[in-house]
Design an enzyme around this catalytic site. Structure first.
Site, PDB file in Angstrom:
ATOM      1  CG  MET A  72      -0.893  -8.100  -6.367  1.00 50.45           C
ATOM      2  SD  MET A  72       0.136  -7.570  -8.047  1.00 50.45           S
ATOM      3  CE  MET A  72       0.812  -8.783  -8.190  1.00 50.45           C
ATOM      4  NE  ARG A  73      -7.688 -12.557  -7.764  1.00 50.64           N
ATOM      5  CZ  ARG A  73      -7.401 -13.651  -7.788  1.00 50.64           C
ATOM      6  NH1 ARG A  73      -6.634 -14.768  -7.796  1.00 50.64           N
ATOM      7  NH2 ARG A  73      -8.495 -14.796  -8.436  1.00 50.64           N
ATOM      8  CG  HIS A 127       2.354  -1.902 -14.925  1.00 52.82           C
ATOM      9  ND1 HIS A 127       2.253  -3.587 -14.859  1.00 52.82           N
ATOM     10  CD2 HIS A 127       3.491  -1.369 -16.424  1.00 52.82           C
ATOM     11  CE1 HIS A 127       2.981  -3.923 -15.094  1.00 52.82           C
ATOM     12  NE2 HIS A 127       3.482  -3.344 -16.088  1.00 52.82           N
ATOM     13  CG  LEU A 179     -10.826  -5.979 -11.439  1.00 50.59           C
ATOM     14  CD1 LEU A 179     -10.533  -4.894 -12.007  1.00 50.59           C
ATOM     15  CD2 LEU A 179     -12.007  -6.859 -10.420  1.00 50.59           C
ATOM     16  CB  ALA A 229       8.962   7.863 -10.996  1.00 51.25           C
ATOM     17  CD  GLU A 230       5.175   1.490  -8.971  1.00 50.78           C
ATOM     18  OE1 GLU A 230       4.041   1.857  -8.501  1.00 50.78           O
ATOM     19  OE2 GLU A 230       6.026   1.418  -8.642  1.00 50.78           O
ATOM     20  N   GLY A 290       0.567  -1.455  -0.309  1.00 56.54           N
ATOM     21  CA  GLY A 290       0.050  -0.335   0.108  1.00 56.54           C
ATOM     22  C   GLY A 290       1.189   1.697  -0.261  1.00 56.54           C
ATOM     23  CG  ASP A 321      -0.171  -4.615 -16.518  1.00 52.29           C
ATOM     24  OD1 ASP A 321      -0.970  -4.216 -15.838  1.00 52.29           O
ATOM     25  OD2 ASP A 321       0.527  -5.268 -16.367  1.00 52.29           O
ATOM     26  CG  ASN A 331      -3.508  -1.036 -12.906  1.00 52.69           C
ATOM     27  OD1 ASN A 331      -3.075  -1.575 -11.046  1.00 52.69           O
ATOM     28  ND2 ASN A 331      -2.883  -1.350 -13.889  1.00 52.69           N
TER      29      ASN A 331
HETATM   30  C1  GRF Z   1       3.674  -0.810  -6.939  1.00 52.07           C
HETATM   31  O1  GRF Z   1       4.851  -1.020  -8.552  1.00 52.07           O
HETATM   32  C2  GRF Z   1       2.233  -1.055  -8.210  1.00 52.07           C
HETATM   33  O2  GRF Z   1       3.131  -0.066  -9.473  1.00 52.07           O
HETATM   34  C3  GRF Z   1       2.619  -2.681  -8.804  1.00 52.07           C
HETATM   35  O3  GRF Z   1       2.511  -2.914  -7.701  1.00 52.07           O
HETATM   36  C4  GRF Z   1       3.221  -2.654  -6.241  1.00 52.07           C
HETATM   37  C5  GRF Z   1       2.251  -1.798  -4.977  1.00 52.07           C
HETATM   38  O4  GRF Z   1       2.900  -1.284  -4.091  1.00 52.07           O
HETATM   39  N1  GRF Z   1       1.198  -2.705  -9.602  1.00 52.07           N
HETATM   40  P1  GRF Z   1       2.038  -0.598  -3.178  1.00 52.07           P
HETATM   41  O5  GRF Z   1       1.377  -1.981  -2.405  1.00 52.07           O
HETATM   42  O6  GRF Z   1       1.433   0.072  -3.259  1.00 52.07           O
HETATM   43  O7  GRF Z   1       3.458  -0.727  -2.154  1.00 52.07           O
END
Ligand code: GRF
Length: 233
Positions: free
Chosen positions: A93-94, A112, A96, A176-177, A15, A148, A110
């Site tokens: 991680m599912r 990625h 849909l 970066a995310e 999270g 994705d 989403n």
């Molecule tokens: C992230 O790298 C996201 O892009 C990918 O799974 C990871 C999740 O990390 N889909 P978190 O649970 O947000 O720490």
């Protein structure tokens, strides 16, 4: 100012992207309220983060349901009861089904950890390293039934450095995310961008005016090739 969007977040684990959204949504001018966090995995750290922020949580364990459709009906019920009108996957991680995806069409994001459409799927960073790519990054996109896949809201570019391990690269991309997702959600929730013919339309993309300008000093910086944001993010 128009009403804030009511955002639900789907998680499966740590999270940290959820935390980035929680932190961003504290700003009074942020156009979204996080009103529900759902995990399909019991007891994960992301649920603790939501609870610490005072956000209602729910665990909808896919293993408790006989089919994907039944699992998704339970998701829909919880989201509907909370009045969610915009959904964010954050490490969810599912896969849909088409039915769920169409019910949330163009209201579902989403993140990625690659520059889509390259490196869809799992083990992204290991595959990037094996490929010899020199630039990778992350993408926020609207969800479509294919994994994705879907109209791209924003991307951040991250360099692959000599001697990188999977862990080092993952950490650089994750940073970066955490900058990209709040920015992308702001653009969508405020209505500055929207899907138009399977592409995201809005303010034209001009990288020289993008938010890359305030990237941190050093080697891990990212340029955000998204429509420029009005205000801070
Ligand atoms: C992230 O790298 C996201 O892009 C990918 O799974 C990871 C999740 O990390 N889909 P978190 O649970 O947000 O720490």
């Amino acid at each position: 100012m128009s009403a804030k969007r009511r955002v639900g977040v789907l998680i499966s684990g740590r999270g940290s992207n959820l935390q980035a959204l929680i932190d961003a949504a504290k700003a009074p001018d942020y156009p979204a309220d996080l009103v529900l966090v759902i995990s399909n995995v019991p007891g994960v750290q992301g649920l603790d983060r939501a609870e610490a922020a005072g956000i209602p949580t729910s665990t909808v364990n896919h293993r408790d349901f006989p089919s994907r459709e039944a699992f998704e009906a339970a998701l829909d019920e919880a989201l509907g009861a909370a009045g969610v009108d915009l959904l964010c996957n954050a490490g969810f991680m599912r896969l849909l089904t088409e039915g769920f995806v169409s019910r949330w069409l163009d209201r579902h994001l989403n993140i990625h950890p690659s520059l889509l459409p390259a490196f869809k799927g799992l083990d992204t960073h290991a595959r990037v390293l094996r490929s010899g790519a020199r630039i990778t990054g992350c993408t926020v996109h609207f969800v479509r039934a294919a994994m994705d896949d879907g109209p791209i809201v924003g991307q951040a570019a991250v360099p692959v450095l000599e001697g990188d391990t999977e862990e080092a690269l993952a950490a650089r991309v994750l940073a970066a995310e955490h900058r990209l997702y709040p920015h992308a959600l702001r653009l969508v929730a405020s209505g500055q961008v929207a899907v138009d013919g399977e592409r995201v339309a809005g303010i034209p993309v001009r990288p020289d005016e993008s938010n890359g300008a305030d990237a941190p000093e050093g080697r891990g910086e990212s340029a955000l090739f998204s429509p420029p944001l009005r205000g801070n993010f």
